[in-house]
Scaffold this motif. Structure first.
Motif, PDB file in Angstrom:
ATOM      1  N   SER A 349     -70.740 -69.716  -6.019  1.00 24.11           N
ATOM      2  CA  SER A 349     -69.447 -69.757  -5.344  1.00 24.11           C
ATOM      3  C   SER A 349     -69.376 -70.918  -4.368  1.00 24.11           C
ATOM      4  O   SER A 349     -68.337 -71.578  -4.236  1.00 24.11           O
ATOM      5  N   MET A 350     -70.481 -71.178  -3.686  1.00 20.73           N
ATOM      6  CA  MET A 350     -70.528 -72.282  -2.747  1.00 20.73           C
ATOM      7  C   MET A 350     -70.353 -73.613  -3.476  1.00 20.73           C
ATOM      8  O   MET A 350     -69.624 -74.506  -3.027  1.00 20.73           O
ATOM      9  N   VAL A 351     -71.004 -73.757  -4.617  1.00 20.29           N
ATOM     10  CA  VAL A 351     -70.908 -74.990  -5.406  1.00 20.29           C
ATOM     11  C   VAL A 351     -69.490 -75.177  -5.951  1.00 20.29           C
ATOM     12  O   VAL A 351     -68.937 -76.274  -5.923  1.00 20.29           O
ATOM     13  N   LEU A 352     -68.872 -74.093  -6.437  1.00 14.64           N
ATOM     14  CA  LEU A 352     -67.513 -74.181  -6.957  1.00 14.64           C
ATOM     15  C   LEU A 352     -66.517 -74.536  -5.853  1.00 14.64           C
ATOM     16  O   LEU A 352     -65.589 -75.315  -6.074  1.00 14.64           O
ATOM     17  N   SER A 353     -66.698 -73.957  -4.669  1.00 17.41           N
ATOM     18  CA  SER A 353     -65.829 -74.285  -3.546  1.00 17.41           C
ATOM     19  C   SER A 353     -65.951 -75.758  -3.182  1.00 17.41           C
ATOM     20  O   SER A 353     -64.950 -76.441  -2.931  1.00 17.41           O
ATOM     21  N   ALA A 354     -67.179 -76.271  -3.159  1.00 13.82           N
ATOM     22  CA  ALA A 354     -67.390 -77.693  -2.876  1.00 13.82           C
ATOM     23  C   ALA A 354     -66.760 -78.566  -3.956  1.00 13.82           C
ATOM     24  O   ALA A 354     -66.186 -79.624  -3.664  1.00 13.82           O
ATOM     25  N   GLU A 355     -66.851 -78.126  -5.195  1.00 15.19           N
ATOM     26  CA  GLU A 355     -66.255 -78.891  -6.294  1.00 15.19           C
ATOM     27  C   GLU A 355     -64.741 -78.966  -6.153  1.00 15.19           C
ATOM     28  O   GLU A 355     -64.120 -79.979  -6.490  1.00 15.19           O
ATOM     29  N   LEU A 356     -64.133 -77.899  -5.637  1.00  5.85           N
ATOM     30  CA  LEU A 356     -62.690 -77.912  -5.404  1.00  5.85           C
ATOM     31  C   LEU A 356     -62.323 -78.986  -4.383  1.00  5.85           C
ATOM     32  O   LEU A 356     -61.324 -79.701  -4.547  1.00  5.85           O
ATOM     33  N   TYR A 357     -63.121 -79.114  -3.336  1.00  8.13           N
ATOM     34  CA  TYR A 357     -62.884 -80.179  -2.359  1.00  8.13           C
ATOM     35  C   TYR A 357     -63.068 -81.555  -3.001  1.00  8.13           C
ATOM     36  O   TYR A 357     -62.290 -82.486  -2.736  1.00  8.13           O
ATOM     37  N   ARG A 358     -64.088 -81.694  -3.809  1.00  8.23           N
ATOM     38  CA  ARG A 358     -64.329 -82.988  -4.466  1.00  8.23           C
ATOM     39  C   ARG A 358     -63.160 -83.365  -5.364  1.00  8.23           C
ATOM     40  O   ARG A 358     -62.677 -84.504  -5.346  1.00  8.23           O
ATOM     41  N   LYS A 359     -62.665 -82.404  -6.150  1.00  7.95           N
ATOM     42  CA  LYS A 359     -61.525 -82.666  -7.034  1.00  7.95           C
ATOM     43  C   LYS A 359     -60.277 -83.037  -6.242  1.00  7.95           C
ATOM     44  O   LYS A 359     -59.500 -83.908  -6.644  1.00  7.95           O
ATOM     45  N   SER A 396     -62.647 -63.709  -2.600  1.00  8.07           N
ATOM     46  CA  SER A 396     -63.971 -64.221  -2.254  1.00  8.07           C
ATOM     47  C   SER A 396     -63.997 -64.650  -0.793  1.00  8.07           C
ATOM     48  O   SER A 396     -63.008 -65.171  -0.272  1.00  8.07           O
ATOM     49  N   PRO A 397     -65.120 -64.470  -0.086  1.00 17.55           N
ATOM     50  CA  PRO A 397     -65.206 -64.978   1.286  1.00 17.55           C
ATOM     51  C   PRO A 397     -64.928 -66.469   1.389  1.00 17.55           C
ATOM     52  O   PRO A 397     -64.479 -66.950   2.431  1.00 17.55           O
ATOM     53  N   PHE A 398     -65.176 -67.210   0.306  1.00 21.60           N
ATOM     54  CA  PHE A 398     -64.931 -68.649   0.324  1.00 21.60           C
ATOM     55  C   PHE A 398     -63.438 -68.973   0.319  1.00 21.60           C
ATOM     56  O   PHE A 398     -63.045 -70.114   0.531  1.00 21.60           O
ATOM     57  N   GLY A 399     -62.609 -67.947   0.103  1.00 22.12           N
ATOM     58  CA  GLY A 399     -61.171 -68.155   0.172  1.00 22.12           C
ATOM     59  C   GLY A 399     -60.701 -68.638   1.531  1.00 22.12           C
ATOM     60  O   GLY A 399     -59.640 -69.254   1.652  1.00 22.12           O
ATOM     61  N   THR A 400     -61.499 -68.380   2.578  1.00 25.25           N
ATOM     62  CA  THR A 400     -61.100 -68.803   3.920  1.00 25.25           C
ATOM     63  C   THR A 400     -61.050 -70.325   4.045  1.00 25.25           C
ATOM     64  O   THR A 400     -60.386 -70.845   4.937  1.00 25.25           O
ATOM     65  N   THR A 401     -61.740 -71.040   3.159  1.00 20.54           N
ATOM     66  CA  THR A 401     -61.757 -72.506   3.222  1.00 20.54           C
ATOM     67  C   THR A 401     -60.890 -73.155   2.145  1.00 20.54           C
ATOM     68  O   THR A 401     -60.913 -74.375   2.006  1.00 20.54           O
ATOM     69  N   MET A 402     -60.136 -72.375   1.389  1.00 24.37           N
ATOM     70  CA  MET A 402     -59.399 -72.908   0.239  1.00 24.37           C
ATOM     71  C   MET A 402     -58.060 -73.542   0.613  1.00 24.37           C
ATOM     72  O   MET A 402     -57.469 -74.261  -0.192  1.00 24.37           O
ATOM     73  N   THR A 403     -57.545 -73.271   1.797  1.00 20.35           N
ATOM     74  CA  THR A 403     -56.174 -73.696   2.110  1.00 20.35           C
ATOM     75  C   THR A 403     -56.009 -75.206   2.049  1.00 20.35           C
ATOM     76  O   THR A 403     -55.032 -75.704   1.481  1.00 20.35           O
ATOM     77  N   TRP A 404     -56.950 -75.956   2.608  1.00 21.59           N
ATOM     78  CA  TRP A 404     -56.802 -77.410   2.638  1.00 21.59           C
ATOM     79  C   TRP A 404     -56.800 -78.027   1.229  1.00 21.59           C
ATOM     80  O   TRP A 404     -55.878 -78.788   0.897  1.00 21.59           O
TER      81      TRP A 404
END
Length: 474
Positions: A349-359, A396-404
């Protein structure tokens, strides 16, 4: 005696009291400072109590084939709510902090809900619980700031919050502001205690999170962030070492995360942010990574650089050839670094969240600098986004960082399907996390989509950014 509740919380059923079924904490439990426990198998439902908050947006509803369209409106109960590090009955509050039942209700809400909505790491790995609380129990300023943050978050959850709770929340906020002024006056003194400076910086960042939770005052967010810039510069220049490394790790990452993201939508040129940001990364935070940045703190270092590049591009209506060459050279250099970035984690999940930022960073760059059709670039990016979101549910807890990153994608969305994808994800996230900044981001996108119904709004954003009153998205 009240009528026994058959559909309410377990606490009211056990007490044979009527429950008004307001979630996550019913009025009876809140008034009596009781733990409000709900049936694990209760059917998904929306909270329709009188006066409840319901965001309404124009546009197509989420398709039932979209995984997160099936997420319950009460899905924040599925996120972690324990264990918590302290039994409140044995806690003594510091200084002159009020110890009435409303105070305990705010602290209980922080322990069981607010803290785990602020970080990707949960429970015994969440420093909002295990790093901040031990210090706050000895520090009146930090405790008041936590109580104010918890109260504002509770207001998002429970619009019917009692006047006493409103009064306590803003009273805690006012006291914390007064205490912070005293702390700041001491922080810039040559003989200041470096631990006190770090605590002041943490409190300023908590105020920033408080305003993000409210989601309706970008000027206040900007003021808190500018204060954080000054304090971070102060601790970087200091040769003293803190005796609380855990607090340093958390505070540095909070600063890095929020300063980086704010550079994108601020109405001021981010001249100081990239410098301070790169210096902040020099603080040894490797062991403390993951609270907000996950495994992607290197990527967050690129965000101010991308923001500065886009600002510079928008400032030249007809750039000279030398200026254009310089802009494209910066673009190529940034793109190579972002494209070559590799995650340092085994957490999927951490890697996928980071990939979203990269994209999202690559989309921001390529849509503005490549000579090929921007429409095809956007379409391909949204295809990748849709695949990523299949594995990154809003619950997912990583949803807290998805807004940006979703906001970055949203300003490029051209079709109804692309806009519907962003809209549906953010609407569910708003219900789950109770964070006002998510509502603000979606409202801003809706306004831009309405103003530019047929085209990408990215040109309007960067060509007119100085005229727009944009929120700080985090």
């Amino acid at each position: 005696m009240g009528t026994r509740s058959r559909l309410g919380c377990f606490t009211c059923r056990r007490r044979k009291k009527k429950c008004d079924e307001v979630k996550p904490i019913c009025t009876a439990c809140l008034r009596n400072s009781l733990g409000c426990v709900w049936p694990d198998l209760c059917p998904p439902e929306r909270v329709n109590a009188v006066g409840s908050r319901q965001q309404t947006y124009n546009g197509q509803p989420a398709s039932e084939s979209t995984p997160w369209a099936l997420v319950s409106a009460n899905a924040h109960h599925d996120l972690s709510r324990g264990p918590v590090p302290y039994a409140l009955a044995g806690v003594t509050l510091p200084g002159c902090v009020s110890s009435g039942i409303e105070t305990w209700a705010l602290l209980d809400h922080y322990l069981k809900d607010t803290a785990n909505r602020l970080a990707c790491l949960q429970d015994n790995q969440n420093p909002f619980l295990y790093t901040i609380l031990p210090v706050a129990l000895q520090d009146e300023l930090l405790m008041n700031s936590i109580l104010a943050l918890s109260g504002v978050h509770m207001m998002q959850r429970l619009p019917q919050l009692t006047p006493k709770m409103h009064c306590l929340t803003w009273g805690s906020y006012t006291r914390a502001l007064k205490q912070l002024r005293v702390a700041l006056s001491a922080a810039f003194h040559e003989t200041s205690d470096i631990d006190a400076v770090w605590r002041a910086l943490l409190v300023v960042l908590i105020f920033y999170l408080l305003e993000a939770t409210r989601g309706n005052d970008p000027d206040a967010m900007q003021r808190h962030l500018e204060g954080a810039h000054h304090l971070m510069a102060c601790v970087i220049k200091s040769s003293a070492s803190s005796t609380q490394p855990g607090l340093v790790f958390l505070t540095t990452e909070l600063y890095v995360y929020n300063a980086a993201l704010a550079s994108f939508t601020t109405n001021r040129l981010p001249t100081a942010t990239p410098i301070l940001f790169s210096q902040a990364l020099g603080v040894d935070i490797e062991d403390g990574l993951g609270v907000m940045c996950g495994c992607a703190h290197d990527l967050f270092g690129f965000i101010p650089q991308v923001s500065a590049l886009l600002w510079d591009l928008s400032s030249h209506a007809t750039p000279l050839k030398s200026q254009l060459d310089n802009l494209f050279a910066r673009y190529r250099g940034l793109r190579v670094q972002i494209e070559d970035w590799k995650p340092r984690s085994n957490n999927s999940s951490m890697v996928l969240s980071a990939e979203l930022y990269r994209k999202s960073l690559l989309l921001l760059l390529d849509s503005r600098f490549t000579n090929s059709d921007s429409g095809s670039i956007i379409d391909q990016a949204f295809q990748s986004l849709e695949k990523l979101l299949l594995h990154l549910l809003p619950s997912s807890p990583f949803g807290t960082t998805m807004t940006w990153p979703l906001f970055a994608f949203g300003i490029h969305a051209r079709s109804l399907e692309q806009r519907g994808l962003i809209r549906s994800y953010l609407k569910i996230s708003i219900e789950i996390f109770g964070m006002g900044v998510m509502s603000t981001a979606l409202s801003q996108l809706e306004e831009m989509w309405l103003a530019e119904p047929e085209d990408s709004v990215v040109d309007m954003l960067f060509l007119n950014q100085r005229k727009l009153k944009l929120p700080l998205i985090c």
